[in-house]
Design an enzyme around this catalytic site. Structure first.
Site, PDB file in Angstrom:
ATOM      1  N   GLU A  30       8.515   7.701  -0.627  1.00  0.00           N
ATOM      2  CA  GLU A  30       9.663   8.738  -0.989  1.00  0.00           C
ATOM      3  C   GLU A  30       8.949   9.975  -1.824  1.00  0.00           C
ATOM      4  O   GLU A  30       8.657  10.129  -2.070  1.00  0.00           O
ATOM      5  CB  GLU A  30      10.134   7.487  -1.535  1.00  0.00           C
ATOM      6  CG  GLU A  30      10.922   6.521  -1.400  1.00  0.00           C
ATOM      7  CD  GLU A  30      11.126   5.393  -2.544  1.00  0.00           C
ATOM      8  OE1 GLU A  30      11.019   5.530  -3.660  1.00  0.00           O
ATOM      9  OE2 GLU A  30      11.306   4.274  -1.852  1.00  0.00           O
ATOM     10  N   GLU A  61      11.016   0.509  -0.118  1.00  0.00           N
ATOM     11  CA  GLU A  61      10.082  -0.142  -0.784  1.00  0.00           C
ATOM     12  C   GLU A  61       9.657  -0.773   0.224  1.00  0.00           C
ATOM     13  O   GLU A  61       7.985  -1.357   0.921  1.00  0.00           O
ATOM     14  CB  GLU A  61       9.338  -0.252  -2.220  1.00  0.00           C
ATOM     15  CG  GLU A  61      10.425   0.809  -3.214  1.00  0.00           C
ATOM     16  CD  GLU A  61      10.987   1.137  -3.190  1.00  0.00           C
ATOM     17  OE1 GLU A  61      11.428   0.593  -3.284  1.00  0.00           O
ATOM     18  OE2 GLU A  61      11.417   2.156  -3.764  1.00  0.00           O
ATOM     19  N   PHE A  87       8.801   0.583  -9.830  1.00  0.00           N
ATOM     20  CA  PHE A  87      10.014   0.305  -8.233  1.00  0.00           C
ATOM     21  C   PHE A  87       9.182  -0.605  -7.156  1.00  0.00           C
ATOM     22  O   PHE A  87       9.241  -0.042  -6.091  1.00  0.00           O
ATOM     23  CB  PHE A  87      10.520   2.063  -7.887  1.00  0.00           C
ATOM     24  CG  PHE A  87      11.478   2.444  -9.079  1.00  0.00           C
ATOM     25  CD1 PHE A  87      11.915   1.139  -9.893  1.00  0.00           C
ATOM     26  CD2 PHE A  87      10.697   3.656  -9.341  1.00  0.00           C
ATOM     27  CE1 PHE A  87      13.006   2.239 -10.903  1.00  0.00           C
ATOM     28  CE2 PHE A  87      11.721   4.619 -10.679  1.00  0.00           C
ATOM     29  CZ  PHE A  87      12.326   3.190 -10.901  1.00  0.00           C
ATOM     30  N   HIS A 130       9.329   3.015 -15.797  1.00  0.00           N
ATOM     31  CA  HIS A 130       8.342   4.362 -15.405  1.00  0.00           C
ATOM     32  C   HIS A 130       7.353   4.270 -15.991  1.00  0.00           C
ATOM     33  O   HIS A 130       6.522   4.848 -15.811  1.00  0.00           O
ATOM     34  CB  HIS A 130       9.213   5.643 -16.059  1.00  0.00           C
ATOM     35  CG  HIS A 130      10.193   6.309 -14.912  1.00  0.00           C
ATOM     36  ND1 HIS A 130      11.671   5.096 -14.845  1.00  0.00           N
ATOM     37  CD2 HIS A 130      10.638   6.949 -13.715  1.00  0.00           C
ATOM     38  CE1 HIS A 130      12.212   5.872 -14.078  1.00  0.00           C
ATOM     39  NE2 HIS A 130      12.293   6.984 -13.711  1.00  0.00           N
TER      40      HIS A 130
HETATM   41  C1  LIG Z   1      13.514   0.656  -5.897  1.00  0.00           C
HETATM   42  C2  LIG Z   1      13.686   2.598  -6.907  1.00  0.00           C
HETATM   43  N1  LIG Z   1      12.581   3.151  -6.182  1.00  0.00           N
HETATM   44  C3  LIG Z   1      12.131   4.359  -6.376  1.00  0.00           C
HETATM   45  C4  LIG Z   1      13.332   4.740  -7.383  1.00  0.00           C
HETATM   46  C5  LIG Z   1      13.259   6.126  -8.050  1.00  0.00           C
HETATM   47  N2  LIG Z   1      14.171   6.823  -7.609  1.00  0.00           N
HETATM   48  C6  LIG Z   1      14.804   6.970  -8.631  1.00  0.00           C
HETATM   49  S1  LIG Z   1      16.455   8.127  -8.041  1.00  0.00           S
HETATM   50  C7  LIG Z   1      15.972   8.425  -6.637  1.00  0.00           C
HETATM   51  C8  LIG Z   1      17.120   9.011  -5.485  1.00  0.00           C
HETATM   52  C9  LIG Z   1      18.583   8.149  -5.492  1.00  0.00           C
HETATM   53  O1  LIG Z   1      18.546   8.873  -4.664  1.00  0.00           O
HETATM   54  P1  LIG Z   1      20.710   7.961  -4.568  1.00  0.00           P
HETATM   55  O2  LIG Z   1      20.471   6.707  -3.867  1.00  0.00           O
HETATM   56  O3  LIG Z   1      20.688   9.127  -3.558  1.00  0.00           O
HETATM   57  O4  LIG Z   1      20.780   8.678  -5.346  1.00  0.00           O
HETATM   58  P2  LIG Z   1      21.398  10.101  -6.942  1.00  0.00           P
HETATM   59  O5  LIG Z   1      19.985   9.634  -7.268  1.00  0.00           O
HETATM   60  O6  LIG Z   1      21.451  11.101  -5.566  1.00  0.00           O
HETATM   61  O7  LIG Z   1      22.487   9.656  -7.301  1.00  0.00           O
HETATM   62  C10 LIG Z   1      14.716   7.754  -6.335  1.00  0.00           C
HETATM   63  C11 LIG Z   1      14.175   7.578  -5.189  1.00  0.00           C
HETATM   64  C12 LIG Z   1      13.735   3.323  -7.684  1.00  0.00           C
HETATM   65  N3  LIG Z   1      14.675   4.109  -9.296  1.00  0.00           N
HETATM   66  N4  LIG Z   1      14.014   2.667  -7.906  1.00  0.00           N
END
Ligand SMILES: Cc1ncc(C[n+]2csc(CCOP(=O)(O)OP(=O)(O)O)c2C)c(N)n1
Ligand SMILES: [Mg+2]
Lengths: 326, 396
Positions: A30, A61, A87, A130
């Protein structure tokens, strides 16, 4: 030739070398492409190797690891990035039930050379999920190799060795060390094999052992101890599964005392395994019980409490004192 | 065909999502809006002003929190700039008895449900993981940072409502439903898809509210889906609607209709709100690394607050309303700042407290060990005091 690099840059250089050496090597994860990863470990690699070698994946994942398994069946060598330690769990099933067992289930007819990179550990003041240290789950799973570099030099070489390994490798990157600089000797002859435990400071009174970011804490503790008149021998475990016991046994036979330190909770941990094995194999050399220093057996707390949760040099020295008091 | 890593042209919308308010602030009369306009027309002026007011307060909160983060007073800030209409409209659509499951960006939803904004600041100041009792915060549950995980919790809660016979009783003031928020990135997670499968299978009383802000950190929505995301729900057998997520009236009316259906026992509903994350993903992010200014300009011209303000002015809202709101927003921000700075670090006890509900020997031992250690480890942890400190693996 030697270069002074942060650990993040050393990993970047190691991944670049792996991509250059074998065109079946792929990076996937990601935000690793255009952004270069949230820690910039893959910065510039998509630009230089293209979107077919460095894949920004959908946000899943299980998808990343599961599809890496299929790519491996097709002859690729995927290197997956999990964005943060906490994560990894949506991919846990694919890692433990599939990836770890695939070669065994095929009775060796296929290898699964997949690397899973995991930034892990605390000391970055971040929000929940984190800052965790989940390495024991994977060390407990047969079929996975689990390694963690503590220096830029090791990061550069160990990532390349992990990519060349024919077994799946869980590659834990101590994220609090990402921004620390260290000399990287680019001469291949200087690379220590990834499965080796290394002695990083010689001493005579107590052996202290750890992995990842904890190694720096142990070296700090050794400095303090030296100023107070005791001599600590510091070991960097590097490989959490399998564990290279030779250097640990050699050291303990000399010092008679062992303190094992880690950020992870202590219960059923890598440190527990080392302690049990040393008690088994070096019982008559020990002057004191093997002591463990670790995170508490609680969820990782809010960041304002992390300094209390994570073992520091003082906590290591407290255990050293207890060991010496026997 | 070679592996396609290329992204299709951005085409995440239907030809026309449900829109009740044009970007210029005019009511839209169309085949799609017809069904919902009466709901809006029946609203008193104060209610419409409240939609606007909450959006303005949220945007001011965003600015204050961003400043606090830059000043080192927050570890992180998660902005919602651009998404205020989607959040405020849907939040107002929920009834007091409904349960709301947020992700981590729905600060104003929490505020509208009755959560003290400072509880959210505490999370981002590194003081708490949430720590509120949803029963005391308008049934607004704690944040979930694991992408998509809350969708299944919401579905399970809605299953419980169904098992309790607390929906579909025919009494709309008593019937309960669940409203769950998640992002476009989250739609790729197994959890979100499994939540829709369970919801459809058990016909749960719940509304899935997707804020498609077009980005998951640096990954554009086209990487997650080649079909407009609201159509995913149709594949699971869940009735689904796409709305202009920058239109607070559409967000309100469509969510209300979906929640009414869910409460009445008609099963789950899905809403995709097309919106845009105007700011960084979080204060740790630098969006200039991955997105273009043109896109920002396009969405900037569709700002949710500007259009609602134009609408209110068109209806003759008084200048004194806007002046009073500007003053209120400053006071609101100042109050958040003061109380955020006054937040105390958590007590040491918070490390161990509530790791378990019932007494737990290992945790109790470690708590006692830390007490002695902090008191001065010289005598505290001596191995022969008989107090069995870390001797048998207390792990500190
Ligand atoms: C299981 C998991 N994988 C990766 C992350 C890291 N991460 C945090 S926010 C995010 C993007 C989320 O995007 P979206 O669902 O579109 O929500 P937005 O932040 O745009 O509101 C990622 C990859 C996480 N928090 N949880
Ligand atoms: Mg998004």
């Amino acid at each position: 030739m030697t270069e002074n690099l942060t650990m993040a840059k050393a990993l970047n250089a190691g991944l670049r070398a792996a991509l250059e050496q074998d065109d079946r090597v792929l990076l996937m994860g990601e935000d690793i492409g255009r952004l270069g990863g949230v820690f910039r470990v893959t910065e510039g690699l998509q630009r230089d190797f293209g979107e077919h070698r460095v894949l920004d994946t959908p946000l899943a994942e299980a998808g990343i690891v599961g599809s890496a398994i299929g790519l491996a069946m097709r002859g690729y060598r995927p290197v997956c990035e999990i964005q943060f330690d906490g994560f990894i769990y949506p991919g846990f099933d694919q890692i433990t039930s599939s990836l770890a067992k695939m070669t065994y289930r095929h009775d060796g007819s296929q290898a699964f050379p997949v690397v899973i990179r995991v930034p892990y550990g605390g000391h970055i003041g971040a929000v929940e999920h984190h800052q965790e240290s989940p390495e024991a789950y994977f060390a407990h799973t047969a079929g996975l190799r689990v390694i963690s570099p503590a220096t830029s030099h090791d990061a550069y070489w160990m990532i390349q060795e992990a990519v060349r390994s024919n077994d799946p490798v869980m590659f834990f990157e101590p994220k609090s060390r990402y921004w620390q600089r260290g000399d990287v000797d680019l001469d291949a002859a200087s690379a220590e094999p990834m499965h080796r435990t290394l002695r990083v400071r010689a001493g005579t009174d107590v052996t202290v052992l750890g992995h990842g970011a904890m190694v720096a804490t142990l070296l700090q503790a050794a400095e303090v101890a030296a100023s107070e008149g005791s001599s600590l021998e510091v070991l960097d475990l590097r490989s959490l599964s399998p564990i290279d016991y030779g250097p640990i046994l050699d050291s303990v036979r000399k010092t008679g005392r062992l303190v094992v330190a880690q950020e992870a909770p202590g219960n059923v941990s890598v440190g527990s395994e080392v302690a049990a094995t040393i008690a088994e194999r070096a019982f008559y050399s020990l002057e004191a019980p093997v002591l463990r220093v670790s995170g508490f057996d609680t969820p990782f707390p809010p960041a304002r409490l992390e300094d209390l949760y994570l073992p520091d040099a003082d906590r290591v020295l407290e255990a050293v004192d207890r060991s010496l008091a026997y | 065909m070679p592996l396609s890593t290329a992204l299709p042209p951005a085409e995440t919308g239907t030809a026309e999502p449900v829109r009740l308010l044009s970007p210029e602030g005019q009511l839209v009369h169309s085949a799609l809006s017809e069904e919902y306009l009466p709901v809006i027309e029946a609203l008193p002026d104060e209610r419409l002003e409240d939609f606007h007011r909450q959006m303005v307060l949220m945007r001011r909160w965003d600015i204050e929190a961003g400043n606090l983060q830059r000043q080192g007073q927050l570890a992180l800030w998660i902005p919602s700039h651009g998404q205020e209409a989607a959040q405020v409209g849907s939040a107002f659509a929920a009834k007091p008895q409904d349960h709301v499951f947020p992700a981590y960006r729905e600060h104003v939803v929490g505020k509208i449900r009755g959560l003290d904004p400072v509880r959210i600041m505490a999370i981002l100041r590194g003081i708490d993981h949430g720590g509120w009792d949803p029963r005391e915060t308008g049934n607004f549950h704690i944040y979930v940072l694991v992408i998509g995980a809350q969708s299944l919790h919401a579905t399970g809660y809605a299953m419980g409502i169904g098992l309790d016979g607390a929906s579909g009783t025919g009494d709309p003031d008593r019937d309960e439903a669940v409203l769950v928020y998640f992002g476009d990135g989250a739609t790729s997670q197994g959890d979100v898809n499994e939540a829709m499968i369970f919801a459809a299978s058990y016909q749960t009383p719940q509304v899935f509210f997707l804020q498609n802000n077009h980005w998951a950190i640096s990954v554009p929505v086209e990487r997650q889906s080649r079909t407009p995301l609201y159509l995913r729900a149709a594949g699971f057998g869940i009735p689904t609607t796409q709305i202009d997520g920058n239109d607070v009236l559409a967000s309100y009316a469509v969510t209300q209709s979906a929640l009414d259906a869910a409460r009445s026992g008609a099963g789950p509903r899905f809403i995709e709100a097309l919106t845009y994350r105007m700011g960084a993903h979080t204060s740790s992010d630098d969006p200039t690394k991955y997105r273009e200014n043109e896109e920002l300009a396009y969405w900037g011209a569709r700002d949710p607050i500007t259009r609602m303000e134009a609408f209110l002015r068109g209806r003759g809202a008084s200048e004194s309303y806007f002046r009073a709101l500007a003053v209120e927003a400053e006071e609101f921000a100042a109050d958040i700042r003061t109380r955020t700075l006054a937040l105390q670090p958590p007590p040491r006890e918070r490390l161990f407290r509530h790791a378990y509900t019932d007494a737990h020997p290992l945790v109790d031992e470690q708590r006692a060990w830390l007490e002695r250690y902090e008191a001065g480890y010289g005598d505290a942890a001596a191995p022969d005091t008989g107090a069995a400190p870390a001797e048998d693996g207390a792990g500190a």
